[in-house]
Design a protein around this motif. Structure first.
Motif, PDB file in Angstrom:
ATOM      1  N   MET A 145     -44.407  54.442  40.432  1.00  0.00           N
ATOM      2  CA  MET A 145     -44.754  54.558  39.016  1.00  0.00           C
ATOM      3  C   MET A 145     -43.675  55.348  38.272  1.00  0.00           C
ATOM      4  SD  MET A 145     -47.933  56.590  37.342  1.00  0.00           S
ATOM      5  CE  MET A 145     -49.030  55.833  38.535  1.00  0.00           C
ATOM      6  N   LYS A 146     -43.317  54.851  37.106  1.00  0.00           N
ATOM      7  CA  LYS A 146     -42.277  55.520  36.330  1.00  0.00           C
ATOM      8  C   LYS A 146     -42.846  56.758  35.652  1.00  0.00           C
ATOM      9  CE  LYS A 146     -38.650  54.657  32.932  1.00  0.00           C
ATOM     10  NZ  LYS A 146     -38.066  53.681  31.977  1.00  0.00           N
ATOM     11  N   LYS A 147     -42.247  57.900  35.946  1.00  0.00           N
ATOM     12  CA  LYS A 147     -42.687  59.154  35.340  1.00  0.00           C
ATOM     13  C   LYS A 147     -42.028  59.326  33.964  1.00  0.00           C
ATOM     14  CE  LYS A 147     -44.954  61.040  38.959  1.00  0.00           C
ATOM     15  NZ  LYS A 147     -44.866  60.024  40.005  1.00  0.00           N
ATOM     16  N   ARG A 148     -42.625  60.204  33.172  1.00  0.00           N
ATOM     17  CA  ARG A 148     -42.082  60.514  31.850  1.00  0.00           C
ATOM     18  C   ARG A 148     -41.749  62.002  31.797  1.00  0.00           C
ATOM     19  NH1 ARG A 148     -45.713  57.214  27.348  1.00  0.00           N
ATOM     20  NH2 ARG A 148     -45.217  55.114  28.097  1.00  0.00           N
ATOM     21  N   THR A 149     -40.656  62.332  31.156  1.00  0.00           N
ATOM     22  CA  THR A 149     -40.246  63.730  31.054  1.00  0.00           C
ATOM     23  C   THR A 149     -40.912  64.386  29.855  1.00  0.00           C
ATOM     24  OG1 THR A 149     -38.108  63.241  32.042  1.00  0.00           O
ATOM     25  CG2 THR A 149     -38.287  65.289  30.798  1.00  0.00           C
ATOM     26  N   VAL A 150     -41.487  65.562  30.066  1.00  0.00           N
ATOM     27  CA  VAL A 150     -42.009  66.348  28.955  1.00  0.00           C
ATOM     28  C   VAL A 150     -40.797  66.948  28.253  1.00  0.00           C
ATOM     29  CG1 VAL A 150     -43.512  68.250  28.271  1.00  0.00           C
ATOM     30  CG2 VAL A 150     -44.109  66.851  30.266  1.00  0.00           C
ATOM     31  N   LYS A 151     -40.668  66.681  26.979  1.00  0.00           N
ATOM     32  CA  LYS A 151     -39.469  67.071  26.234  1.00  0.00           C
ATOM     33  C   LYS A 151     -39.193  68.570  26.335  1.00  0.00           C
ATOM     34  CE  LYS A 151     -40.298  63.344  22.934  1.00  0.00           C
ATOM     35  NZ  LYS A 151     -40.755  63.008  21.573  1.00  0.00           N
ATOM     36  N   ASN A 152     -37.920  68.901  26.433  1.00  0.00           N
ATOM     37  CA  ASN A 152     -37.461  70.300  26.483  1.00  0.00           C
ATOM     38  C   ASN A 152     -37.992  71.055  27.692  1.00  0.00           C
ATOM     39  OD1 ASN A 152     -36.066  70.189  23.856  1.00  0.00           O
ATOM     40  ND2 ASN A 152     -38.126  69.993  23.020  1.00  0.00           N
ATOM     41  N   THR A 153     -38.287  70.333  28.772  1.00  0.00           N
ATOM     42  CA  THR A 153     -38.775  70.971  29.999  1.00  0.00           C
ATOM     43  C   THR A 153     -38.163  70.285  31.216  1.00  0.00           C
ATOM     44  OG1 THR A 153     -40.660  69.539  30.595  1.00  0.00           O
ATOM     45  CG2 THR A 153     -41.029  71.188  28.849  1.00  0.00           C
ATOM     46  N   GLY A 154     -38.469  70.825  32.371  1.00  0.00           N
ATOM     47  CA  GLY A 154     -38.100  70.177  33.620  1.00  0.00           C
ATOM     48  C   GLY A 154     -39.281  69.470  34.247  1.00  0.00           C
ATOM     49  N   LEU A 155     -40.335  69.244  33.470  1.00  0.00           N
ATOM     50  CA  LEU A 155     -41.555  68.627  33.985  1.00  0.00           C
ATOM     51  C   LEU A 155     -41.489  67.108  33.886  1.00  0.00           C
ATOM     52  CD1 LEU A 155     -44.207  70.965  32.290  1.00  0.00           C
ATOM     53  CD2 LEU A 155     -43.231  71.173  34.592  1.00  0.00           C
ATOM     54  N   SER A 156     -41.890  66.448  34.956  1.00  0.00           N
ATOM     55  CA  SER A 156     -41.949  64.991  34.992  1.00  0.00           C
ATOM     56  C   SER A 156     -43.384  64.587  35.331  1.00  0.00           C
ATOM     57  CB  SER A 156     -40.981  64.459  36.052  1.00  0.00           C
ATOM     58  OG  SER A 156     -40.989  63.054  36.078  1.00  0.00           O
ATOM     59  N   VAL A 157     -43.994  63.787  34.465  1.00  0.00           N
ATOM     60  CA  VAL A 157     -45.423  63.481  34.625  1.00  0.00           C
ATOM     61  C   VAL A 157     -45.679  61.976  34.605  1.00  0.00           C
ATOM     62  CG1 VAL A 157     -46.155  65.652  33.589  1.00  0.00           C
ATOM     63  CG2 VAL A 157     -45.904  63.634  32.127  1.00  0.00           C
ATOM     64  N   ALA A 158     -46.715  61.577  35.315  1.00  0.00           N
ATOM     65  CA  ALA A 158     -47.204  60.204  35.217  1.00  0.00           C
ATOM     66  C   ALA A 158     -47.840  60.031  33.842  1.00  0.00           C
ATOM     67  CB  ALA A 158     -48.215  59.924  36.322  1.00  0.00           C
ATOM     68  N   PRO A 159     -47.921  58.793  33.332  1.00  0.00           N
ATOM     69  CA  PRO A 159     -48.333  58.584  31.938  1.00  0.00           C
ATOM     70  C   PRO A 159     -49.829  58.650  31.638  1.00  0.00           C
ATOM     71  CG  PRO A 159     -47.720  56.505  32.937  1.00  0.00           C
ATOM     72  CD  PRO A 159     -47.404  57.555  33.952  1.00  0.00           C
ATOM     73  N   ILE A 160     -50.615  59.162  32.567  1.00  0.00           N
ATOM     74  CA  ILE A 160     -52.026  59.433  32.294  1.00  0.00           C
ATOM     75  C   ILE A 160     -52.316  60.865  32.736  1.00  0.00           C
ATOM     76  CG2 ILE A 160     -54.424  58.895  32.875  1.00  0.00           C
ATOM     77  CD1 ILE A 160     -53.254  56.772  31.112  1.00  0.00           C
ATOM     78  N   ASN A 161     -52.940  61.637  31.865  1.00  0.00           N
ATOM     79  CA  ASN A 161     -53.265  63.047  32.099  1.00  0.00           C
ATOM     80  C   ASN A 161     -54.774  63.146  32.356  1.00  0.00           C
ATOM     81  OD1 ASN A 161     -52.566  66.061  30.086  1.00  0.00           O
ATOM     82  ND2 ASN A 161     -53.311  65.832  32.169  1.00  0.00           N
ATOM     83  N   PHE A 162     -55.178  63.524  33.561  1.00  0.00           N
ATOM     84  CA  PHE A 162     -56.603  63.576  33.912  1.00  0.00           C
ATOM     85  C   PHE A 162     -57.264  64.763  33.216  1.00  0.00           C
ATOM     86  CE2 PHE A 162     -59.473  62.433  37.767  1.00  0.00           C
ATOM     87  CZ  PHE A 162     -60.602  62.489  36.966  1.00  0.00           C
ATOM     88  N   GLY A 163     -58.243  64.479  32.375  1.00  0.00           N
ATOM     89  CA  GLY A 163     -58.973  65.523  31.665  1.00  0.00           C
ATOM     90  C   GLY A 163     -60.034  66.172  32.531  1.00  0.00           C
ATOM     91  N   GLY A 164     -59.875  67.466  32.778  1.00  0.00           N
ATOM     92  CA  GLY A 164     -60.759  68.171  33.703  1.00  0.00           C
ATOM     93  C   GLY A 164     -62.049  68.697  33.110  1.00  0.00           C
ATOM     94  N   ASN A 165     -62.383  68.292  31.891  1.00  0.00           N
ATOM     95  CA  ASN A 165     -63.628  68.787  31.285  1.00  0.00           C
ATOM     96  C   ASN A 165     -64.868  68.311  32.022  1.00  0.00           C
ATOM     97  OD1 ASN A 165     -62.900  66.164  30.275  1.00  0.00           O
ATOM     98  ND2 ASN A 165     -64.498  66.348  28.740  1.00  0.00           N
TER      99      ASN A 165
END
Length: 316
Positions: A1-21
């Motif tokens: 899966m192609k990750k996306r870079t969080v701008k101005n950071t060194g973080l690389s994330v998959a394009p869905i963020n699991f909401g922990g609520n």
């Protein structure tokens, strides 16, 4: 899966963020572990929570962080994840609280519950409108220097205070927010597109929208008042049961039928096309719901699809 870079950071994330609520609320610990395992196995690595989740269960909060912490420790996968949590819960002193005192106390409590030594993305959850932005940013600076937090972000902060935060950060060499978590989906476009999108472009912010499926309305599960009793969250979508909402559902039905997909998958794919959006935040309470989310990054909407959705959800 192609990750996306969080701008101005060194973080690389998959394009869905699991909401922990949902952890500790509509899901118990065993169910939470099962869904987190499935999420992680499929190559997704971005989890969002807050120190207040799930305060509505017992009035305390912290349950979501505790469950995520026990899961990470049990699986030994902390270093493979990008973990976001938030600060700004209510205190007796002045309601929502982003004072230095509250931030320094809250971060240690979150780290303890999460059983980790650092938080990748730490959000101002709610702005108290009274703490000087310099005080808040200075507290974050302390945390970053101490290695407890890697980057900071904002949610539920007014455009005015957001602009002030960047001005102060620039002038005083304090940390800058790298991301914004706004309320944005096909049913809630105006606030973000008019007030926050220009700021996101100006300051280079990554966008992680919350309530990406309009509290479940965009799944197509709720189409009349009798459907509201289908879940604990049903009453939250009553405001969308109107001609505009039904028009959006009709467009989602048409496009999901065309692509042999689901309305929720289409709604998330619409968000993912937006150039400012890095990863929508979405909750799931079953494996079938997770599969719907997993399909979103793979769905390629064409110009006709986007035109239909934009027209159906137009707020002008």
């Amino acid at each position: 899966m192609k990750k996306r870079t969080v701008k101005n950071t060194g973080l690389s994330v998959a394009p869905i963020n699991f909401g922990g609520n949902v952890f500790g609320w509509t899901l118990d610990e065993k169910q939470s572990f099962e869904l987190l395992d499935r999420f992680f196995e499929k190559g997704f690595n971005f989890i969002d929570t807050a120190d207040t989740y799930s305060w509505w269960v017992n009035g305390k909060g912290g349950q979501s962080e505790e469950i995520i912490g026990r899961w990470m420790k049990n699986r030994g996968n902390r270093n493979d994840l990008v973990l976001a949590t938030k600060v700004g819960s209510e205190t007796e002193e002045h309601g929502y609280d982003i004072s230095r005192k509250h931030i320094l106390k809250s971060v240690d409590e979150s780290l303890q519950r999460l059983q980790t030594d650092h938080i990748d993305l730490y959000y101002t959850h709610f702005d108290d409108q009274q703490t000087p932005v310099e005080e808040t940013l200075s507290a974050y600076d302390e945390l970053i220097r101490a290695g407890k937090v890697r980057y900071i972000a904002a949610s539920n902060v007014s455009p005015e205070r957001l602009k002030e935060s960047f001005k102060v950060a620039e002038e005083q060499h304090l940390p800058k927010y790298v991301a914004l978590q706004p309320h944005y989906n096909l049913m809630e476009r105006e606030g973000f597109e008019k007030k926050y999108a220009p700021l996101a472009e100006e300051y280079g912010l990554s966008i992680f929208p919350y309530w990406s499926l309009a509290a479940g309305f965009l799944t197509g599960k709720y189409r009349n008042e009798s459907d509201l009793s289908k879940s604990q969250r049903g009453e939250g979508v009553r405001k969308y049961l109107n001609p505009e909402g039904l028009q959006v559902l009709k467009a989602l039905d048409e496009i999901s039928s065309k692509h042999h997909s689901k309305p929720a998958t289409v709604a998330l794919a619409w968000l993912l096309v937006h150039p400012l959006i890095t990863a929508p935040i979405v909750s799931a309470t079953s494996e079938s719901q997770l599969e719907t989310l997993f399909a979103a990054p793979e769905l390629q909407l064409d110009h006709e699809d986007l035109e239909l959705l934009n027209k159906a959800s137009d707020f002008n």
